[in-house]
Design a protein around this motif. Sequence first.
Motif, PDB file in Angstrom:
ATOM      1  N   THR A 290      48.665  65.931  67.643  1.00 11.68           N
ATOM      2  CA  THR A 290      47.776  67.081  67.472  1.00 11.68           C
ATOM      3  C   THR A 290      47.055  67.110  66.124  1.00 11.68           C
ATOM      4  O   THR A 290      46.418  68.108  65.789  1.00 11.68           O
ATOM      5  CB  THR A 290      48.547  68.403  67.662  1.00 11.68           C
ATOM      6  N   ASP A 291      47.116  66.039  65.381  1.00 11.98           N
ATOM      7  CA  ASP A 291      46.356  65.957  64.137  1.00 11.98           C
ATOM      8  C   ASP A 291      44.952  65.452  64.480  1.00 11.98           C
ATOM      9  O   ASP A 291      44.641  64.271  64.357  1.00 11.98           O
ATOM     10  CB  ASP A 291      47.048  65.019  63.145  1.00 11.98           C
ATOM     11  N   PHE A 292      44.112  66.379  64.921  1.00  7.95           N
ATOM     12  CA  PHE A 292      42.791  66.003  65.421  1.00  7.95           C
ATOM     13  C   PHE A 292      41.832  65.566  64.316  1.00  7.95           C
ATOM     14  O   PHE A 292      40.746  65.080  64.607  1.00  7.95           O
ATOM     15  CB  PHE A 292      42.182  67.128  66.246  1.00  7.95           C
ATOM     16  N   SER A 293      42.232  65.737  63.047  1.00  8.90           N
ATOM     17  CA  SER A 293      41.403  65.208  61.957  1.00  8.90           C
ATOM     18  C   SER A 293      41.522  63.687  61.880  1.00  8.90           C
ATOM     19  O   SER A 293      40.683  63.020  61.285  1.00  8.90           O
ATOM     20  CB  SER A 293      41.817  65.824  60.620  1.00  8.90           C
ATOM     21  N   ASN A 294      42.554  63.143  62.521  1.00 14.76           N
ATOM     22  CA  ASN A 294      42.770  61.692  62.596  1.00 14.76           C
ATOM     23  C   ASN A 294      42.256  61.212  63.955  1.00 14.76           C
ATOM     24  O   ASN A 294      42.774  61.596  64.997  1.00 14.76           O
ATOM     25  CB  ASN A 294      44.267  61.408  62.433  1.00 14.76           C
ATOM     26  N   GLN A 295      41.237  60.365  63.929  1.00 12.59           N
ATOM     27  CA  GLN A 295      40.590  59.900  65.165  1.00 12.59           C
ATOM     28  C   GLN A 295      41.588  59.213  66.099  1.00 12.59           C
ATOM     29  O   GLN A 295      41.520  59.380  67.322  1.00 12.59           O
ATOM     30  CB  GLN A 295      39.440  58.946  64.820  1.00 12.59           C
TER      31      GLN A 295
ATOM     32  N   GLU B 292      44.809  59.800  66.389  1.00  8.93           N
ATOM     33  CA  GLU B 292      45.654  60.834  66.997  1.00  8.93           C
ATOM     34  C   GLU B 292      44.905  61.586  68.100  1.00  8.93           C
ATOM     35  O   GLU B 292      45.476  61.890  69.141  1.00  8.93           O
ATOM     36  CB  GLU B 292      46.161  61.812  65.938  1.00  8.93           C
ATOM     37  N   LEU B 293      43.638  61.872  67.854  1.00  6.39           N
ATOM     38  CA  LEU B 293      42.828  62.525  68.881  1.00  6.39           C
ATOM     39  C   LEU B 293      42.743  61.652  70.124  1.00  6.39           C
ATOM     40  O   LEU B 293      42.923  62.127  71.256  1.00  6.39           O
ATOM     41  CB  LEU B 293      41.431  62.837  68.357  1.00  6.39           C
TER      42      LEU B 293
END
Length: 123
Positions: free
Chosen positions: A84-89, A91-92
């Motif tokens: 859920t760390d969507f700032s990391n591509q 992880e997204l």
Amino acid sequence: MQIIELVGRVFISLIFLLAGVRKVFNYEGTISYMESFSVPSYLLIPAIVVEIIFPLLIIVGYKTKFSAMILALFAISLAIIFHTDFSNQIELMSFLKNFAIAGGFLIIFVRGAGKYSIDYRLN
């Protein structure tokens, strides 16, 4: 087309089957990873069981609908817990990949295993 269903079941199941086997051989590393997300280590054994048993059931086509639903829910849970760390591509993309895999399992849940399965032979 029936053989394609079998190939699809194998493809979608392999990701979890291989992950479960990897966890067995990297037990301590997996515990460390889980604990870094505040997931208790006692959940590793059930995770390994889910990742090995249910994909095998889907591959052979036994209790396929039940197994597919379990793995769909498992994939969604993993996405929500670990990606859920969507700032990391990356992880997204992992989050979306898990939902895509869950979608594949939901299709199997609706359609069943098809002709090349134990379920088909039992009906």
